[in-house]
Write a protein that holds these residues in place. Structure first.
Motif, short mmCIF file in Angstrom:
data_model
loop_
_atom_site.label_atom_id
_atom_site.label_comp_id
_atom_site.label_asym_id
_atom_site.label_seq_id
_atom_site.Cartn_x
_atom_site.Cartn_y
_atom_site.Cartn_z
N LYS A 65 1.83 6.25 -0.88
CA LYS A 65 0.78 5.72 0.00
C LYS A 65 -0.06 6.86 0.57
O LYS A 65 0.46 7.91 0.93
CB LYS A 65 1.38 4.95 1.17
CG LYS A 65 1.89 3.59 0.85
CD LYS A 65 2.37 2.91 2.11
CE LYS A 65 3.07 1.61 1.81
NZ LYS A 65 3.60 0.98 3.02
N TYR A 67 -3.73 7.24 3.18
CA TYR A 67 -4.71 6.53 3.99
C TYR A 67 -6.02 7.30 3.96
O TYR A 67 -6.04 8.52 4.08
CB TYR A 67 -4.20 6.38 5.43
CG TYR A 67 -2.99 5.49 5.50
CD1 TYR A 67 -3.14 4.12 5.65
CD2 TYR A 67 -1.71 6.00 5.38
CE1 TYR A 67 -2.03 3.28 5.69
CE2 TYR A 67 -0.61 5.19 5.42
CZ TYR A 67 -0.76 3.82 5.58
OH TYR A 67 0.33 3.01 5.61
N GLU A 76 -5.57 1.68 3.36
CA GLU A 76 -4.39 2.13 2.63
C GLU A 76 -4.68 2.15 1.14
O GLU A 76 -5.17 1.18 0.57
CB GLU A 76 -3.21 1.20 2.91
CG GLU A 76 -1.92 1.64 2.24
CD GLU A 76 -0.75 0.73 2.54
OE1 GLU A 76 0.04 0.48 1.62
OE2 GLU A 76 -0.63 0.28 3.70
N THR A 78 -3.42 4.68 -2.68
CA THR A 78 -2.38 5.55 -3.20
C THR A 78 -2.98 6.94 -3.42
O THR A 78 -4.21 7.09 -3.49
CB THR A 78 -1.83 5.04 -4.55
OG1 THR A 78 -2.89 5.10 -5.52
CG2 THR A 78 -1.27 3.64 -4.44
#
Length: 136
Positions: A65, A67, A76, A78
């Motif tokens: 993940k 942000y 959000e 990847t």
């Protein structure tokens, strides 16, 4: 870019009518150079931030993940989705910075030529000359 050159050529084509106009035009040229230096500095700061983010994300797993701030909203994503756009943005900033540095160099050259053509002296130069004359 050609628009800027034309504008610069037009402003120097008409001969100034007074000493005040000569000085005012030189002050405008140097003020434009100062603004360009500020913009370049700002963009270099942004580019450095992009480099830091790129270096931080590079070793991470692409599925992890991440942000990203998009239009004031934290989204959000990847690492695999964010990293390419960070690289692209950094490359674009590099290109813009290069263009602005070229323009700055041209503007500084134009200002120096104007200063030499009309034998203009800055306050610092006048004070330095006065100090030299006092020492002599």
């Amino acid at each position: 870019k050609t628009h800027r050159k034309t504008e610069s050529t037009m402003s120097t084509a008409a001969e100034p009518r007074s000493q005040e106009e000569i000085v005012r035009r030189y002050q405008t040229m140097t003020a434009e150079c100062d603004k360009l230096v500020e913009k370049i500095t700002e963009l270099e700061f942004d580019r450095n931030e992009h480099s830091l983010v790129e270096e931080t994300l590079q070793p991470l797993d692409a599925g992890r993940k991440a942000y990203r701030l998009v239009g004031g909203v934290l989204v959000e994503r990847t690492v695999g989705e964010v990293l390419p756009s960070v690289k692209t943005n950094k490359e674009n900033l590099d290109a813009v910075i290069g263009t602005l540095k070229d323009r700055l160099e041209t503007m500084q050259k134009d200002a120096a030529e104007w200063k030499a053509k009309y034998n203009l002296k800055t306050q610092e130069e006048i004070q330095a000359l006065q100090r030299q004359q006092q020492m002599a």
